[in-house]
Design an enzyme around this catalytic site. Structure first.
Site, mmCIF file in Angstrom:
data_model
loop_
_atom_site.group_PDB
_atom_site.id
_atom_site.type_symbol
_atom_site.label_atom_id
_atom_site.label_comp_id
_atom_site.label_asym_id
_atom_site.label_seq_id
_atom_site.Cartn_x
_atom_site.Cartn_y
_atom_site.Cartn_z
ATOM 1 N N LYS A 199 0.838 -1.210 0.000
ATOM 2 C CA LYS A 199 0.000 0.000 0.000
ATOM 3 C C LYS A 199 0.875 1.263 0.000
ATOM 4 C CE LYS A 199 -3.213 2.972 0.431
ATOM 5 N NZ LYS A 199 -3.933 3.382 -0.758
ATOM 6 N N ASN A 203 1.367 3.961 -3.294
ATOM 7 C CA ASN A 203 1.120 5.400 -3.177
ATOM 8 C C ASN A 203 2.374 6.191 -3.528
ATOM 9 O OD1 ASN A 203 -1.526 5.422 -2.514
ATOM 10 N ND2 ASN A 203 -1.274 5.965 -0.373
ATOM 11 N N LEU A 245 0.614 11.146 -15.232
ATOM 12 C CA LEU A 245 1.615 11.992 -15.889
ATOM 13 C C LEU A 245 0.971 13.315 -16.283
ATOM 14 C CD1 LEU A 245 3.786 9.706 -18.224
ATOM 15 C CD2 LEU A 245 4.362 10.690 -16.000
ATOM 16 N N CYS A 255 -4.742 11.116 1.535
ATOM 17 C CA CYS A 255 -3.845 9.948 1.526
ATOM 18 C C CYS A 255 -2.407 10.272 1.137
ATOM 19 C CB CYS A 255 -4.395 8.886 0.585
ATOM 20 S SG CYS A 255 -5.878 8.115 1.233
HETATM 21 N N1 LIG Z 1 -9.929 8.267 1.513
HETATM 22 C C1 LIG Z 1 -9.437 7.390 0.648
HETATM 23 O O1 LIG Z 1 -9.703 7.439 -0.546
HETATM 24 C C2 LIG Z 1 -8.539 6.277 1.129
HETATM 25 C C3 LIG Z 1 -8.046 5.345 0.199
HETATM 26 C C4 LIG Z 1 -7.239 4.302 0.664
HETATM 27 C C5 LIG Z 1 -6.938 4.210 2.011
HETATM 28 N N2 LIG Z 1 -7.414 5.147 2.893
HETATM 29 C C6 LIG Z 1 -7.119 4.972 4.308
HETATM 30 O O2 LIG Z 1 -8.311 4.508 4.943
HETATM 31 C C7 LIG Z 1 -8.404 5.050 6.270
HETATM 32 C C8 LIG Z 1 -9.714 5.802 6.419
HETATM 33 O O3 LIG Z 1 -9.716 6.899 5.529
HETATM 34 P P1 LIG Z 1 -11.024 7.777 5.267
HETATM 35 O O4 LIG Z 1 -10.682 8.746 4.211
HETATM 36 O O5 LIG Z 1 -12.188 6.876 5.101
HETATM 37 O O6 LIG Z 1 -11.132 8.527 6.682
HETATM 38 P P2 LIG Z 1 -12.380 9.341 7.249
HETATM 39 O O7 LIG Z 1 -11.816 10.325 8.190
HETATM 40 O O8 LIG Z 1 -13.255 9.791 6.129
HETATM 41 O O9 LIG Z 1 -13.213 8.241 8.061
HETATM 42 C C9 LIG Z 1 -12.793 7.664 9.259
HETATM 43 C C10 LIG Z 1 -14.035 7.424 10.110
HETATM 44 O O10 LIG Z 1 -13.667 6.633 11.244
HETATM 45 C C11 LIG Z 1 -14.474 7.060 12.333
HETATM 46 N N3 LIG Z 1 -13.935 6.517 13.577
HETATM 47 C C12 LIG Z 1 -12.921 6.987 14.351
HETATM 48 N N4 LIG Z 1 -12.748 6.174 15.417
HETATM 49 C C13 LIG Z 1 -13.657 5.174 15.321
HETATM 50 C C14 LIG Z 1 -13.973 4.041 16.099
HETATM 51 N N5 LIG Z 1 -13.300 3.752 17.213
HETATM 52 N N6 LIG Z 1 -14.969 3.229 15.693
HETATM 53 C C15 LIG Z 1 -15.649 3.499 14.549
HETATM 54 N N7 LIG Z 1 -15.398 4.552 13.766
HETATM 55 C C16 LIG Z 1 -14.418 5.389 14.146
HETATM 56 C C17 LIG Z 1 -14.471 8.561 12.182
HETATM 57 O O11 LIG Z 1 -15.506 9.157 12.921
HETATM 58 C C18 LIG Z 1 -14.653 8.711 10.673
HETATM 59 O O12 LIG Z 1 -16.020 8.772 10.307
HETATM 60 C C19 LIG Z 1 -7.167 5.913 6.451
HETATM 61 O O13 LIG Z 1 -6.168 5.140 7.057
HETATM 62 C C20 LIG Z 1 -6.767 6.253 5.031
HETATM 63 O O14 LIG Z 1 -5.396 6.512 4.910
HETATM 64 C C21 LIG Z 1 -8.211 6.162 2.483
#
Ligand SMILES: NC(=O)c1ccc[n+]([C@@H]2O[C@H](COP(=O)([O-])OP(=O)(O)OC[C@H]3O[C@@H](n4cnc5c(N)ncnc54)[C@H](O)[C@@H]3O)[C@@H](O)[C@H]2O)c1
Length: 425
Positions: A199, A203, A245, A255
């Site tokens: 992962k 990235n 590109l 991210c």
């Molecule tokens: N956004 C993307 O496109 C993307 C793509 C690949 C990977 N990621 C990874 O995925 C993860 C999440 O990203 P995201 O963009 O969805 O984040 P986000 O902030 O949109 O969502 C995270 C959610 O988790 C909730 N949360 C926090 N603590 C919690 C708990 N104890 N129990 C349940 N829910 C809880 C928050 O309230 C929030 O709604 C990150 O590690 C990110 O790096 C994101």
């Protein structure tokens, strides 16, 4: 299967909705009551293409809750999709991940804990120890990283280039592979640390391409070449490929910036200086600021000048403004004393920008402006009546930070046009 998803954010909602679409029963748990209330009302708290329809179509198989017990009741797989933002030191903040792990109660059957959040290499091993210490041996652990891109996440989930499954035990990898039955994609099964690194490395490779083409663009500007032609000619080489590109004002989002910092920091913590990644990050930071120089060369001092920012989200198709180049640009322009107006079709500028007038349409933003900057390549910008826009502006100057508009057409509309790495008037 019965699946619990912890986190109702960009990843959790797409994961939960898509797994429901594959026929699974999914409970999505979050700690923010407004999000859960919104979802229960049948609304979606974020803007993501196709997500509202996906959740509506599968409402019979989707439940939303704040309660851990309700989420875990009968669950065979527990996904962790909580945020992992950067700490001040640049490391990933795993507080939310640990909360989920520590909240897991003892179970009398095998349950697979699957990590979707992006975490440093070694996290899985640490989680495994923590589970063992608590006597939770029948909770299996799998790293199943997410590669979806905001704006196309639903499509990406259902049509991935690959599904990566890193596990300590084959039985757990089998469960996660079975969960994805119905998705036609190569499955990469490996150890947990390698899955975590896949992962971060994927990235980093994408960011490297963006910073690479941005530097090529900067040299194009200095030498009279056009980076859009260069990128096409380079990208047609099958050993290189065309994706990522596109020169512009740099990458942002929730991210790339945090994951590059986390990988650089992870390497540094292990005694290795990741020189290439450090350069990729620095190039990106400088790139976000290049528009300022372009504006100053054309307008002189920016104090009192009215600048329109077209687009605020870090990319089109999403309302996400986390680490968006628009934030850096707006802050720098305000520091120079410019007056700002901004338009975005979905991003909530109010929540992130102080002292910026938010317009309801591109034309409203452009009214009386001394210059406009395309910050996000929203397709709506191609539909703007640019002749009318030029008339409404005090000075029809457009800096196209995404090279999305046709320079010749814009000049015919009466604009002074400058892109990134393209021939200048
Ligand atoms: N956004 C993307 O496109 C993307 C793509 C690949 C990977 N990621 C990874 O995925 C993860 C999440 O990203 P995201 O963009 O969805 O984040 P986000 O902030 O949109 O969502 C995270 C959610 O988790 C909730 N949360 C926090 N603590 C919690 C708990 N104890 N129990 C349940 N829910 C809880 C928050 O309230 C929030 O709604 C990150 O590690 C990110 O790096 C994101």
């Amino acid at each position: 299967m019965r699946v619990a998803v912890f986190g109702a954010g960009y990843v959790g909602l797409v994961t939960g909705g898509c797994l429901a679409d594959l026929g699974h029963d999914v409970v999505i748990r979050d700690i923010v009551s407004e999000k859960i209330d919104t979802l229960r009302r049948g609304e979606v708290p974020i803007h993501e293409e196709g997500l509202a329809e996906l959740l509506a179509r599968n409402r019979e198989r989707l439940t939303y809750t704040m309660e851990v017990d309700e989420a875990l009741d009968g669950a065979e797989v527990v996904y962790v999709a909580v945020g992992t933002p950067p700490t001040v030191s640049g490391d990933a903040d795993l507080t939310a991940v640990w909360t989920v792990v520590d909240e897991l109660p003892p179970v009398d059957r095998r349950v697979v804990l699957a990590m979707k959040s992006t975490v440093p290499v070694g996290t899985g091993r640490t989680v495994r120890h923590r589970l063992d210490e608590r006597g939770l041996e029948n909770v299996g652990y799998v790293s199943n990283p997410e590669f979806t891109a905001e704006g196309t996440a639903v499509h990406d989930f259902m049509h991935p280039d690959r599904i990566v499954i890193g596990a300590f035990e084959d039985v757990d990898a089998d469960v996660i592979e079975g969960l994805h039955a119905g998705i036609d994609a190569p499955v990469v099964r490996c150890d947990v640390a390698s899955a975590e690194m896949i992962k971060l490395a994927a990235n980093a490779a994408l960011m490297m391409r963006v910073s690479f083409i941005n530097e090529i663009a900067n040299v194009c500007e200095a030498t009279g070449a056009d980076v859009t032609m260069v990128a096409e000619g380079v990208g047609l080489d099958h050993r290189i490929g065309r994706h990522f590109l596109r020169a512009g004002i740099g990458f942002g989002g929730s991210c790339f910036p945090k994951d590059s910092l986390a990988l650089k920091q992870l390497a540094a913590n292990s005694g290795y200086h990741f020189q290439l990644l450090a350069a990729v990050i620095e190039v990106n930071e400088l790139q976000k600021r290049r528009v300022i120089g372009k504006l100053e060369r054309r307008l002189g001092e920016l104090r009192g000048k009215k600048i329109a920012l077209l687009g605020l989200a870090f990319k089109p198709g999403t309302d996400d403004m986390r680490e968006a180049p628009s934030l850096v640009l707006a802050a720098r322009l305000r520091a120079e004393g410019a007056e700002l107006t901004a338009w975005d079709p979905v991003a909530d500028g109010k929540a992130h920008l102080d002292g910026v007038h938010l317009a309801r349409s591109p034309l409203e933003a452009l009214d009386g402006a001394d210059a406009a900057v395309v910050v996000t390549e929203w397709p709506e910008l191609r539909e703007v009546d640019w002749t009318e826009a030029g008339k409404r502006m005090r000075n029809p100057l457009l800096i196209d930070g995404r090279n999305m508009l046709d320079p010749h057409a814009m000049r015919e509309h009466g604009f002074e046009y400058e892109g990134m790495g393209r021939a200048v008037d």
